[in-house]
Design an enzyme around this catalytic site. Sequence first.
Site, short mmCIF file in Angstrom:
data_model
loop_
_atom_site.label_atom_id
_atom_site.label_comp_id
_atom_site.label_asym_id
_atom_site.label_seq_id
_atom_site.Cartn_x
_atom_site.Cartn_y
_atom_site.Cartn_z
CB THR A 151 -1.06 -0.41 1.40
OG1 THR A 151 -1.42 1.47 1.57
CG2 THR A 151 -0.11 -0.35 2.66
CG ASP A 152 -1.30 4.92 -0.89
OD1 ASP A 152 -1.65 4.76 0.34
OD2 ASP A 152 -1.79 6.25 -1.16
CD GLU A 153 -3.68 3.76 4.75
OE1 GLU A 153 -3.54 2.96 5.94
OE2 GLU A 153 -4.33 3.41 4.29
CE1 TYR A 160 -3.22 -2.63 5.77
CE2 TYR A 160 -3.39 0.17 5.19
CZ TYR A 160 -3.37 -1.66 4.95
OH TYR A 160 -3.11 -1.66 3.23
CE LYS A 195 -0.51 -4.56 3.16
NZ LYS A 195 -0.71 -6.10 2.30
P1 NAD Z 1 -9.52 -7.46 2.21
O1 NAD Z 1 -9.89 -6.76 3.70
O2 NAD Z 1 -10.93 -7.01 1.14
O3 NAD Z 1 -9.08 -8.88 2.06
C1 NAD Z 1 -8.69 -9.27 2.71
C2 NAD Z 1 -8.43 -11.00 1.89
O4 NAD Z 1 -7.18 -11.42 2.90
C3 NAD Z 1 -10.09 -11.51 2.50
O5 NAD Z 1 -10.53 -12.10 2.10
C4 NAD Z 1 -9.68 -12.41 4.20
O6 NAD Z 1 -10.73 -13.30 4.80
C5 NAD Z 1 -8.23 -12.86 3.72
N1 NAD Z 1 -6.87 -12.82 5.15
C6 NAD Z 1 -7.20 -12.28 5.95
N2 NAD Z 1 -6.32 -12.69 7.36
C7 NAD Z 1 -6.21 -13.78 6.92
C8 NAD Z 1 -5.11 -14.47 7.34
N3 NAD Z 1 -4.46 -14.97 8.78
N4 NAD Z 1 -5.29 -16.03 6.20
C9 NAD Z 1 -5.65 -16.29 5.12
N5 NAD Z 1 -5.90 -15.48 4.61
C10 NAD Z 1 -7.15 -13.53 5.46
O7 NAD Z 1 -8.75 -6.19 2.28
P2 NAD Z 1 -8.42 -5.52 0.20
O8 NAD Z 1 -8.98 -4.03 0.43
O9 NAD Z 1 -8.62 -6.75 -0.82
O10 NAD Z 1 -7.06 -5.23 -0.02
C11 NAD Z 1 -5.50 -6.97 -0.34
C12 NAD Z 1 -4.14 -6.12 -0.02
O11 NAD Z 1 -4.32 -5.49 -0.78
C13 NAD Z 1 -4.16 -6.41 1.09
O12 NAD Z 1 -2.15 -6.63 1.45
C14 NAD Z 1 -3.81 -4.82 1.10
O13 NAD Z 1 -3.39 -4.33 2.17
C15 NAD Z 1 -3.36 -4.29 -0.50
N6 NAD Z 1 -3.88 -2.59 -0.39
C16 NAD Z 1 -5.17 -2.73 -0.23
C17 NAD Z 1 -6.10 -1.46 -0.90
C18 NAD Z 1 -7.28 -0.50 -0.62
O14 NAD Z 1 -7.64 0.20 -1.26
N7 NAD Z 1 -8.37 -1.49 -0.37
C19 NAD Z 1 -4.58 -0.59 -1.26
C20 NAD Z 1 -3.06 -0.71 -1.74
C21 NAD Z 1 -3.17 -2.29 -1.30
O1 DAU Z 2 -4.17 3.95 0.67
C1 DAU Z 2 -4.45 3.06 0.30
C2 DAU Z 2 -4.94 2.41 1.59
O2 DAU Z 2 -6.47 2.73 1.65
C3 DAU Z 2 -5.33 0.18 1.61
O3 DAU Z 2 -4.27 0.23 1.88
C4 DAU Z 2 -6.60 0.19 3.07
O4 DAU Z 2 -5.92 -1.01 2.83
C5 DAU Z 2 -7.31 0.98 2.88
O5 DAU Z 2 -7.89 0.34 3.94
C6 DAU Z 2 -7.39 2.45 2.54
O6 DAU Z 2 -6.67 2.69 3.53
P1 DAU Z 2 -7.64 4.06 4.02
O7 DAU Z 2 -8.10 4.25 6.08
O8 DAU Z 2 -7.32 5.36 3.45
O9 DAU Z 2 -9.38 3.83 3.55
P2 DAU Z 2 -10.97 4.21 4.07
O10 DAU Z 2 -12.28 4.09 3.12
O11 DAU Z 2 -10.80 3.18 5.67
O12 DAU Z 2 -10.84 6.21 4.25
C7 DAU Z 2 -10.73 6.36 3.34
C8 DAU Z 2 -10.96 7.66 3.99
O13 DAU Z 2 -12.03 7.88 4.51
C9 DAU Z 2 -9.43 8.71 5.24
O14 DAU Z 2 -9.17 9.82 5.26
C10 DAU Z 2 -10.81 8.05 6.50
C11 DAU Z 2 -12.36 8.75 5.33
N1 DAU Z 2 -12.95 8.35 6.16
C12 DAU Z 2 -13.47 6.58 6.95
C13 DAU Z 2 -14.40 5.96 7.04
C14 DAU Z 2 -14.48 4.29 6.61
C15 DAU Z 2 -14.30 9.10 6.46
O15 DAU Z 2 -14.70 10.38 7.28
N2 DAU Z 2 -15.88 8.34 7.50
C16 DAU Z 2 -15.96 6.71 7.59
O16 DAU Z 2 -16.66 6.30 7.68
#
Ligand code: NAD
Ligand code: DAU
Length: 351
Positions: A134-136, A159, A163
Amino acid sequence: MEFEKRILVTGGAGFIGSHVVRRLVNFYPKYLIVNLDKLTYAGNLENLDDVLGHPNYRFEKTDIQSLEALKSVFERHAITDVIHLAAESHVDRSIDGPLEFVFTNVVGTVNLLEAARSAWSGSFENHVFHHVSTDEVYGSLGSSGFFTEATPYDPRSPYSASKASSDHFVNAYFHTYGLPIKISNCSNNYGSHHFPEKLIPLMINNILKEQALPVYGNGSNIRDWLWVEDHASAIDVIFHRGKVGESYNVGGLNEWTNLDLVHYLCDLMDRKLGRSEGASRELIRFVKDRAGHDQRYAIDASKLTQELGWSPSLRFEEGLEKTVDWYLSHPEWIEHVTSGAYQAYYQKFYQ
Ligand code: NAD
Ligand code: DAU
């Protein structure tokens, strides 16, 4: 059938993982795709209804916290490559309980590295371990500048710290053992099958149900949004053509403040649902800010664009409309994932 590659995709039942699995199963019939997932609250096999019967698809319900279980999966499927997405992914949950993030994101990743190192110990040639991050990990930006691959790591939530730690281990396995790794660091994704605890699907669901829309702080935090299928296409490109030992940033140059984004969604959904102008904006509530809330993320993806020719396929407005349409036409999906344990968690945070 003799498969050309036998790819283990971890976290394939989650949001991004399900899009990656669907793409690989459909685009590469000569690859075996083994989806390994623990099926936590975020993992849902309904996300993959359309690929379940495919001859090049298998599912393993396995926890990456168990090295023995991982070794057994590698052996049984003769795994040649890994695309690692399994993780605890929600920042707010990591603030509530950091340990599970350490166990899955750090220990689980090291287990997977160990399983790959052991299974491929004869020769690392023709194997790839692609770690999806992730970019975080780069921390928080001020009002200008972008994250590049050279930006120092500065994680600020449990988190992102987990990562960042996993990224360091993946790099350590490259430098120490020569494991053929690649890392991608992507910005915020949106699209179908996104669990409604994250900003966009939570707002869509609450607008639909005419419930309060919780905006953290004053809504000025900025995120850089990318359509999930464009992330899946970037993973495909990096997995196949990225350089071993390198990291690639993935993003769409698409920055929005949270408040502007929520306003946009309110207006779009009011039009689609035939509600009066401004109706959903009335639901917005400014709530207590997230602890340690990162102010701004913005990705410079020029390395990926220039070296590997990747670029996003959709404008944000088109992608958001597709996303809203998907949620409006899949009420049963929302119903299934917003029941039970999820409800208790939801109440704890937002009531
Ligand atoms: P998600 O939470 O939707 O899915 C995570 C999956 O991992 C689920 O299916 C869960 O059952 C599985 N999982 C969790 N713990 C596990 C374990 N111990 N063993 C096996 N499986 C397990 O997450 P996502 O949003 O699809 O993110 C997927 C990946 O991409 C993550 O590594 C996250 O850090 C990265 N990522 C997410 C975003 C985003 O915006 N969502 C952006 C950049 C990177
Ligand atoms: O940047 C990549 C990341 O983006 C991934 O690595 C993470 O897995 C993914 O969850 C996401 O993280 P964020 O914290 O940016 O996403 P989230 O949707 O939780 O929140 C987005 C923004 O919105 C953040 O500034 C917090 C705000 N927010 C979030 C929720 C859930 C609100 O204002 N209200 C809300 O109810």
